[in-house]
Each structure stands twice: as structure tokens, then as C-alpha cells.
Enzyme design. Structure first.
Site, PDB file in Angstrom:
ATOM      1  N   GLU A 160      -1.974  -3.809   8.535  1.00 15.23           N
ATOM      2  CA  GLU A 160      -1.612  -3.050   7.341  1.00 15.23           C
ATOM      3  C   GLU A 160      -2.834  -2.759   6.490  1.00 15.23           C
ATOM      4  OE1 GLU A 160       1.444  -5.291   5.293  1.00 15.23           O
ATOM      5  OE2 GLU A 160      -0.058  -6.289   4.088  1.00 15.23           O
ATOM      6  N   CYS A 198       3.318  -5.749  -3.988  1.00 16.53           N
ATOM      7  CA  CYS A 198       3.996  -5.070  -2.875  1.00 16.53           C
ATOM      8  C   CYS A 198       5.472  -4.777  -3.136  1.00 16.53           C
ATOM      9  CB  CYS A 198       3.840  -5.872  -1.590  1.00 16.53           C
ATOM     10  SG  CYS A 198       2.125  -5.920  -1.027  1.00 16.53           S
ATOM     11  N   HIS A 217       3.922   9.479   8.136  1.00 15.81           N
ATOM     12  CA  HIS A 217       4.268  10.185   6.910  1.00 15.81           C
ATOM     13  C   HIS A 217       5.760  10.114   6.599  1.00 15.81           C
ATOM     14  CE1 HIS A 217       0.148  11.515   7.148  1.00 15.81           C
ATOM     15  NE2 HIS A 217       0.256  11.884   5.883  1.00 15.81           N
TER      16      HIS A 217
END
Length: 141
Positions: free
Chosen positions: A129, A23, A71
């Protein structure tokens, strides 16, 4: 106690600075936020009489926040050089600079604070997530 629940989703990229694993690299998620409202009493007047809140008002607020984050590249303030930010923006990328590490836990708290600031009685936010993993934030009452 009365409650409502709605959800919305958004796609965004992020990375975790000072993290030692996958990550730390730029990657994306299909974030799913589930928002709960809670009140001891129903409203007593006008068009929202006998409601916690009109679902239309609730959904509009949650979806507007999801749209704002959709986005975008979620960036923790101070983790990228100003020249990198300028280069990304000059290429047309949309960045959302946030004053916290962009973990699911912090995003859940952020969503709660933003919606609470609009007067919604938020009792919990679940920030997924992945389909199977979520962070939960409950404000102190």
C-alpha cells in the site's frame, strides 16, 4: 519446486471503518500487487510444456484484475449508507463494493482467491500500500 512472479499496480481510494487514525478518512494508494505461482512439476504437454505457466497468460490474468480495481473506490459492504452509495454513483464515481474490510491483508487474500479461481497455482501475494509496506498472504496448501 518451480515458481513464477509478476506484478501489477492500480490506484484506488478506500477508508477503514471503525479505525481510529488517519486511515478512517477517505484516502488513496498506488497499490502494487506481486503475485507468485508455484508448482512441484512443470507442465508436460502442448505449448506450455516445461513451463509453470506461460508468462503471457500469467501477466494477462494479473493485469486484468489490476485494471478491474484501478481508479475505483474500494468500499467495505455496509460501511456507507445506501443513499451515499447512490449519490456517488449518480455523480459517475466507480465503486467496488467488497464483502470485507479493505485492508492490505484482505486485498492480498482477495487477489489470491480470484486468481486461484482462474486455475493459477498462486502461492503468495504481496500487496503493497506504500513503497515500503506490504501485507503478505499465502494460501494453505
Amino acid at each position: 519446486m518451480y515458481g513464477l512472479k509478476t506484478e501489477a499496480a492500480f490506484d484506488s481510494a478506500h477508508f477503514l471503518a471503525d479505525y481510529y487514525g488517519k486511515c478512517e478518512n477517505l484516502h488513496g494508494h498506488r497499490w502494487r500487487m506481486v503475485v507468485y505461482l508455484e508448482q512441484a512439476e512443470l507442465q508436460k504437454e502442448d505449448t506450455m510444456r516445461d513451463m509453470v505457466l506461460d508468462f503471457g497468460v500469467f501477466k494477462k490474468a494479473v493485469r486484468a484484475l489490476a485494471e478491474e480495481l484501478d481508479h475505483t473506490f474500494l468500499v467495505e459492504e455496509g460501511t456507507l449508507k445506501p443513499s451515499t452509495i447512490a449519490a456517488l454513483e449518480s455523480e459517475g464515481f466507480t465503486l467496488t463494493i467488497l464483502p470485507f474490510r479493505t485492508t492490505a491483508e484482505n486485498l492480498a487474500r482477495y487477489v489470491c482467491a480470484r486468481l486461484s479461481s482462474e486455475g493459477l497455482p498462486v502461492s503468495q501475494v504481496d500487496m503493497y500500500e506504500t513503497p515500503n509496506n506490504c501485507a503478505i498472504y499465502r494460501p494453505e496448501r
